[in-house]
Design an enzyme around this catalytic site. Structure first.
Site, PDB file in Angstrom:
ATOM      1  N   GLU A 104       0.836  -1.211   0.000  1.00 47.47           N
ATOM      2  CA  GLU A 104       0.000   0.000   0.000  1.00 47.47           C
ATOM      3  C   GLU A 104       0.867   1.256   0.000  1.00 47.47           C
ATOM      4  O   GLU A 104       0.545   2.247  -0.673  1.00 47.47           O
ATOM      5  CB  GLU A 104      -0.924  -0.017   1.219  1.00 47.47           C
ATOM      6  N   GLU A 124      -3.825  -9.489   4.173  1.00 52.15           N
ATOM      7  CA  GLU A 124      -4.727  -9.097   5.259  1.00 52.15           C
ATOM      8  C   GLU A 124      -5.917 -10.027   5.436  1.00 52.15           C
ATOM      9  O   GLU A 124      -6.348 -10.282   6.570  1.00 52.15           O
ATOM     10  CB  GLU A 124      -5.229  -7.660   5.027  1.00 52.15           C
TER      11      GLU A 124
END
Length: 672
Positions: A104, A124
């Site tokens: 990210e 995640e």
């Protein structure tokens, strides 16, 4: 000392991340990054920025230990925003891992190049969460919605070539040129190129639905939420900042959930187990693996080792068996004489589960091998110390217990005997990691760790059937807990023969006071040996893989109840689940107290990896630890009453007290 250092190459600032050992994105790294970016924002001489790594990995992911409570400032979204708010182009120079928050962060940069070692991904969802720093928002703007759904919801890692193909990388360059090329790119860039300013490229709705279908079968709720966030980000009607805010809210809600807590617990439990397998010695090189026995397990082992790049030799005295296997698995060598294993660096015993058969193999095998070759037995239950007496050099022998089928099941138990030396242990530990398996250390004992716990599970469900539940009732209750398949369907799938042989082997030493349910024996005597024979606990008409209740089984159960004088009663699903979990907890306490299991968490790892216990619950011990002591004591008392001898460790529960050995197990997993 700062984890971020800044240097200048003319008008290009180079930020090097240096947070050993893997550039983990913790509060310290975030703060140092934020400070460095603030300084650059006010320096008019800087015309471009490169963010690179001083270590093997660019940014290996976020520090999971931070996720249980309030996150310290600055949080990752604000650091990424600082990158995007710089007036000059920012180039991420990726090497090694850029996972989760690391990816990210890279997506917040204007350009991304990498060397051939790059691996990127969003793990995640495997931790009960969703990406929380723009992963579901920026990725579809770069790759399109279908690819973004795949990457975010599958959690798979992709290498540099695929990252280039889908657009995450702009270029792949040699590792020794990475920073220089990134500096050149920053110098030649014509301004900012923020992903948040891009429109999501259009994609046919059928492609989006196909991507959803591929990953949503049996998906956990958080995975479905991740998919929804990607789709919403791809909707032209939603503002990018609204999408980022929505993602962060979901992330914060999920990271504080019980499921995410349990999955983080398992993550650290797997690391603890892997650390315990390490040895101070250097492992021996293993290039050629010999497998003795070409049956179901041997064949699957051959496939597994071949898939991981090992040269494989399979020995079996039956020519038809090895020839059939050679036709199924490309690249293996076969032998019908044991001397064919002479070139092996490691030999795995996968012959029939019988002490005489295995010791005969070892006696004949040792003389044909080199003096440094390692021998490992894949036995499920047998005494490895007794087995090793067939060898002259017992130091190079240990247990390496794969679970069926090993080409799919990730669990491996590594069992040292008193004579196993550190070199052998190190070699087997290296094998486990090379094959991407989840290794658990185990001591000597009947069934080692996982099968010992599963044996008490099976014992308890057979008690429940004798008392009034049907096999279908038990399987339904355990599926309701989250198991993909119930214990009786599993037994039929695996076959009832090995368990029957074990029961017969133990019959002579079984305490006459111990409760024994003979229903499974009666099934085997009737030729009902499992799915392969068309009948076991269930019947499988016309070769069906889905079992159906069978009146013949009901009659056998009724007859055994009559013999033992048991009056059947209704048993609801909650009692079934409580007693199963309590039985497994009892087994765990005994294993930890005896030292056969080093940690209670090892047992949760074994049961979630090897027996598909739902990871969302953290494993059977972790699941029980979440309950009030009063409920645990009640369940333990019921298990103790089912057989005071088998479940003797639970005896204090019959008096309203939590047994100390069990309390220690519960405390250990609660503290993690």
């Amino acid at each position: 000392m700062s984890t971020v250092t800044t240097s200048l190459r003319g008008t290009i600032a180079v930020l090097l991340l240096n947070n050993p050992p893997v550039n983990m994105g913790n509060a310290t790294l975030r703060a140092d990054l934020a400070r460095s970016l603030r300084n650059l924002a006010t320096d008019p001489s800087v015309e471009g920025v490169v963010i690179a790594s001083a270590l093997t990995h660019f940014y290996a992911g976020s520090d999971l230990t931070e996720f249980a409570g309030e996150l310290r400032e600055p949080q990752l979204p604000s650091v990424i925003a600082a990158v995007e708010q710089l007036d000059v182009p920012v180039v991420a120079a990726l090497t090694g891992l850029a996972l989760g928050g690391g990816l990210e962060f890279a997506l917040g940069c204007d350009r991304r190049i990498g060397d051939p070692t790059v691996q990127v991904g969003f793990p995640e969802v495997t931790l009960g969460m969703v990406p929380g720093a723009g992963g579901t928002v920026r990725t579809p703007r770069l790759t399109g919605v279908p690819t973004a759904i795949d990457l975010v919801a599958s959690a798979r890692r992709i290498g540099a070539d695929e990252a280039l193909r889908v657009g995450i990388l702009d270029d792949i360059v040699p590792a020794d040129e990475l920073v220089d090329r990134a500096v050149e790119l920053a110098r030649s860039a014509s301004g900012k190129s923020r992903l948040i300013d891009r429109q999501v490229p259009p994609a046919p709705e059928e492609d989006i639905e196909a991507a959803v279908t591929r990953v949503s079968r049996r998906a956990r709720p958080n995975v479905l939420e991740a998919i929804d966030l990607v789709r919403r980000a791809g909707d032209g009607d939603i503002d990018v900042n609204e999408a980022l805010d929505a993602e962060r809210k979901v992330f914060n809600r999920l990271r504080l959930s019980g499921e995410a807590s349990n999955l983080r617990y398992l993550f650290f439990a797997r690391r603890a187990a892997a650390k315990a397998l390490r040895s101070p010695a250097n492992p021996l090189p293993v290039r050629t693996v010999g497998i003795a026995g070409a049956g179901t397990m041997g064949a699957s082992l051959a496939r597994t080792f071949t898939d991981h790049g090992f040269a494989v030799i399979v020995y079996d005295r039956d020519p038809a068996t090895v020839e059939r296997l050679a036709a199924q698995v490309n690249g293996i060598r076969i032998a019908t004489d044991i001397t064919g294993l002479a070139d092996s660096d490691l030999v795995i015993d996968a012959v029939f589960e019988d002490m005489g058969v295995k010791t005969d193999l070892l006696e004949n095998l040792e003389p044909v091998l080199r003096g440094d070759a390692v021998i490992a037995s894949n036995t499920s239950y047998l005494d490895l110390s007794e087995m090793s007496r067939a060898l002259e050099y017992r130091n190079r022998f240990a247990g390496l217990h794969f679970f069926n089928p090993p080409h799919r099941n990730p669990l491996v138990e590594v069992i040292r005997t008193p004579a196993t030396d550190d070199v052998t242990a190190a070699t087997l530990s290296r094998i486990v990691s090379t094959m991407d398996k989840v290794g658990v250390p185990a001591g000597l004992g009947e069934g080692f760790v996982a099968n010992r716990v599963y044996a008490d599970y099976r014992t308890q469900v057979e008690f429940l059937v004798e008392e009034g539940a049907s096999p279908s009732d038990v399987d339904r209750a355990m599926r309701g807990l989250g198991m993909p398949i119930g214990p009786f369907a599993v037994a039929d799938m695996s076959g009832l023969v090995i368990a029957w042989a074990r029961r017969k082997r133990l019959a002579a030493t079984r305490d006459s006071r111990q409760r024994y349910v003979a229903i499974a024996d009666r099934l085997c005597e009737a030729g009902r040996l499992g799915q392969k024979t068309g009948a076991g606990w269930f019947t499988y008409p016309d070769g069906s893989r889905r079992g159906e209740p069978d009146p013949e089984v009901e009659a056998i159960i009724a007859a055994e109840r009559a013999i033992t004088g048991v009056e059947p009663r209704h048993i609801d699903d909650s009692e079934i689940r409580d007693r199963v979990l309590a039985a497994m907890l009892c087994a765990a306490a005994v294993l930890v107290e005896s030292g056969i299991a080093e940690r209670a968490s090892d047992i949760d790892v074994a049961m979630t990896e090897g027996f598909a216990f739902p990871k969302s619950l953290g494993g059977p011990i972790r699941a029980m630890s979440a309950r009030p002591d009063s409920e645990i004591i009640e369940a333990l008392a019921a298990v103790h009453a089912s057989c005071p001898l088998t479940f003797a460790v639970a005896e204090p529960a019959s008096q309203g007290r939590l047994p100390e050995a069990i309390a220690r197990c519960l405390d250990e997993v609660r503290e993690r």
